[in-house]
Motif scaffolding. Sequence first.
Motif, PDB file in Angstrom:
ATOM      1  N   LYS A 190       0.834  -1.201   0.000  1.00  0.00           N
ATOM      2  CA  LYS A 190       0.000   0.000   0.000  1.00  0.00           C
ATOM      3  C   LYS A 190       0.873   1.257   0.000  1.00  0.00           C
ATOM      4  N   TRP A 191       0.496   2.230  -0.850  1.00  0.00           N
ATOM      5  CA  TRP A 191       1.224   3.512  -0.875  1.00  0.00           C
ATOM      6  C   TRP A 191       1.226   4.125   0.516  1.00  0.00           C
ATOM      7  N   GLY A 192       2.360   4.622   0.936  1.00  0.00           N
ATOM      8  CA  GLY A 192       2.490   5.273   2.243  1.00  0.00           C
ATOM      9  C   GLY A 192       2.706   4.308   3.396  1.00  0.00           C
ATOM     10  N   SER A 193       2.653   3.005   3.113  1.00  0.00           N
ATOM     11  CA  SER A 193       2.840   2.031   4.191  1.00  0.00           C
ATOM     12  C   SER A 193       4.309   1.959   4.601  1.00  0.00           C
ATOM     13  N   SER A 194       4.542   1.420   5.774  1.00  0.00           N
ATOM     14  CA  SER A 194       5.876   1.351   6.344  1.00  0.00           C
ATOM     15  C   SER A 194       6.647   0.152   5.807  1.00  0.00           C
ATOM     16  N   ILE A 195       7.939   0.304   5.681  1.00  0.00           N
ATOM     17  CA  ILE A 195       8.802  -0.795   5.255  1.00  0.00           C
ATOM     18  C   ILE A 195       8.675  -1.969   6.213  1.00  0.00           C
ATOM     19  N   SER A 196       8.411  -1.691   7.462  1.00  0.00           N
ATOM     20  CA  SER A 196       8.299  -2.771   8.457  1.00  0.00           C
ATOM     21  C   SER A 196       7.051  -3.636   8.252  1.00  0.00           C
ATOM     22  N   ASP A 197       6.132  -3.208   7.381  1.00  0.00           N
ATOM     23  CA  ASP A 197       4.928  -3.997   7.099  1.00  0.00           C
ATOM     24  C   ASP A 197       5.211  -5.180   6.174  1.00  0.00           C
ATOM     25  N   TYR A 198       6.406  -5.253   5.594  1.00  0.00           N
ATOM     26  CA  TYR A 198       6.684  -6.253   4.563  1.00  0.00           C
ATOM     27  C   TYR A 198       7.927  -7.076   4.870  1.00  0.00           C
ATOM     28  N   ASP A 199       7.798  -8.356   4.642  1.00  0.00           N
ATOM     29  CA  ASP A 199       8.930  -9.271   4.749  1.00  0.00           C
ATOM     30  C   ASP A 199       9.453  -9.542   3.345  1.00  0.00           C
ATOM     31  N   GLY A 200      10.674  -9.969   3.245  1.00  0.00           N
ATOM     32  CA  GLY A 200      11.226 -10.376   1.961  1.00  0.00           C
ATOM     33  C   GLY A 200      11.766  -9.254   1.108  1.00  0.00           C
ATOM     34  N   LEU A 201      11.803  -8.036   1.607  1.00  0.00           N
ATOM     35  CA  LEU A 201      12.397  -6.933   0.862  1.00  0.00           C
ATOM     36  C   LEU A 201      13.853  -6.771   1.292  1.00  0.00           C
ATOM     37  N   ILE A 202      14.715  -6.573   0.311  1.00  0.00           N
ATOM     38  CA  ILE A 202      16.139  -6.414   0.584  1.00  0.00           C
ATOM     39  C   ILE A 202      16.564  -5.014   0.148  1.00  0.00           C
ATOM     40  N   GLN A 203      17.185  -4.284   1.067  1.00  0.00           N
ATOM     41  CA  GLN A 203      17.652  -2.940   0.736  1.00  0.00           C
ATOM     42  C   GLN A 203      18.864  -3.045  -0.180  1.00  0.00           C
ATOM     43  N   VAL A 204      18.806  -2.288  -1.306  1.00  0.00           N
ATOM     44  CA  VAL A 204      19.905  -2.314  -2.270  1.00  0.00           C
ATOM     45  C   VAL A 204      20.619  -0.966  -2.384  1.00  0.00           C
ATOM     46  N   HIS A 205      19.993   0.085  -1.874  1.00  0.00           N
ATOM     47  CA  HIS A 205      20.613   1.407  -1.953  1.00  0.00           C
ATOM     48  C   HIS A 205      19.901   2.350  -0.989  1.00  0.00           C
ATOM     49  N   LYS A 206      20.663   3.320  -0.489  1.00  0.00           N
ATOM     50  CA  LYS A 206      20.076   4.343   0.376  1.00  0.00           C
ATOM     51  C   LYS A 206      20.731   5.668   0.050  1.00  0.00           C
ATOM     52  N   LYS A 207      19.909   6.702  -0.046  1.00  0.00           N
ATOM     53  CA  LYS A 207      20.415   8.052  -0.279  1.00  0.00           C
ATOM     54  C   LYS A 207      19.563   9.012   0.539  1.00  0.00           C
ATOM     55  N   ASN A 208      20.183   9.623   1.531  1.00  0.00           N
ATOM     56  CA  ASN A 208      19.489  10.541   2.441  1.00  0.00           C
ATOM     57  C   ASN A 208      18.274   9.852   3.051  1.00  0.00           C
ATOM     58  N   GLN A 209      17.091  10.407   2.870  1.00  0.00           N
ATOM     59  CA  GLN A 209      15.867   9.852   3.464  1.00  0.00           C
ATOM     60  C   GLN A 209      15.201   8.788   2.578  1.00  0.00           C
ATOM     61  N   ALA A 210      15.768   8.525   1.404  1.00  0.00           N
ATOM     62  CA  ALA A 210      15.182   7.545   0.485  1.00  0.00           C
ATOM     63  C   ALA A 210      15.991   6.252   0.499  1.00  0.00           C
ATOM     64  N   ALA A 211      15.289   5.135   0.557  1.00  0.00           N
ATOM     65  CA  ALA A 211      15.924   3.824   0.498  1.00  0.00           C
ATOM     66  C   ALA A 211      15.203   3.000  -0.563  1.00  0.00           C
ATOM     67  N   PHE A 212      15.954   2.118  -1.212  1.00  0.00           N
ATOM     68  CA  PHE A 212      15.413   1.334  -2.322  1.00  0.00           C
ATOM     69  C   PHE A 212      15.538  -0.150  -2.006  1.00  0.00           C
ATOM     70  N   TYR A 213      14.469  -0.871  -2.283  1.00  0.00           N
ATOM     71  CA  TYR A 213      14.383  -2.286  -1.941  1.00  0.00           C
ATOM     72  C   TYR A 213      13.926  -3.096  -3.151  1.00  0.00           C
ATOM     73  N   VAL A 214      14.284  -4.382  -3.143  1.00  0.00           N
ATOM     74  CA  VAL A 214      13.816  -5.322  -4.161  1.00  0.00           C
ATOM     75  C   VAL A 214      13.221  -6.533  -3.458  1.00  0.00           C
ATOM     76  N   LYS A 215      12.354  -7.232  -4.179  1.00  0.00           N
ATOM     77  CA  LYS A 215      11.850  -8.534  -3.727  1.00  0.00           C
ATOM     78  C   LYS A 215      12.727  -9.573  -4.412  1.00  0.00           C
ATOM     79  N   SER A 216      13.583 -10.205  -3.649  1.00  0.00           N
ATOM     80  CA  SER A 216      14.560 -11.113  -4.247  1.00  0.00           C
ATOM     81  C   SER A 216      13.937 -12.420  -4.733  1.00  0.00           C
ATOM     82  N   ASN A 217      12.732 -12.711  -4.295  1.00  0.00           N
ATOM     83  CA  ASN A 217      12.113 -13.982  -4.662  1.00  0.00           C
ATOM     84  C   ASN A 217      10.981 -13.832  -5.681  1.00  0.00           C
TER      85      ASN A 217
END
Length: 187
Positions: A33-60
Motif C-alpha cells: 500500500k502507498w504510504g505504508s511502512s517498510i516494516s509492514d513487509y517481509d522479503g524486501l532487501i535494501q539495495v541502496h540508500k540516499k538521504n531519506q530515500a531507500a530502495f528495496y527489491v523482492k529477491s524472490n
Amino acid sequence: MNYFRIFLSVGLIILFGASAQAFYIHQGIHGMKWGSSISDYDGLIQVHKKNQAAFYVKSNTLYHTANQSVPRVSYGFYRNQLYAAFIKLRSVDQFSHLVQKFSEKHGKPKITYKDAGRQLVYRWKVADVKIKLKMKDSVREYKLAFYYSPLADSLNREQLEQIPAKAYGPAPSKEADTVKSVPLLDY
C-alpha cells in the motif's frame, strides 16, 4: 426470495470486483500500500540508500509483461514509507504493450518528446499516483515508474529522476526454488 439472493450476490460480486480493479494503482502496487511502512513487509532487501530515500527489491519475485520477463523492479521508501516503484523494461514491445494498457485503463496520456537522446515520455495521473513510462531510444532504455504524490512531491525532483543503477539491485535468479513469476500489473 431466491431471486433476491441471486441478484444481491451478483451485485456484490460485480461491486467488489470493480472496486478491486479500480483501486489497484490508487492504493498500491504488488501487494504493498502507498504510504505504508517498510516494516509492514517481509522479503524486501535494501539495495541502496540516499538521504531519506531507500530502495528495496523482492529477491524472490520475477515479474513479466508482454510475454517477457521484466529485468528489475525496485521500491522506493521515503522516511520508511512506500512512495514509488521503479521498473526497468526489457524491450520496446513491453513499452508499447504498457502504453496500450495504460491508455485503455486511464485514458489519453500526456506525451513529451526530447530530441536530445530521442526520449519519449508518456504520463498518466490516477488519483494520487503518477505513472511515467519513458523510452530513451538512443540507448535503448525503457523505464516505468509509479509515484505516490503525497510522498514523492516531498522529495527533490532531481533526486527522483536520477535513480542510480544500484537502486534496482540484482536481478532475481531464475533457478532459485523460492522464486515466483507474477504479472507486472493486473490489467
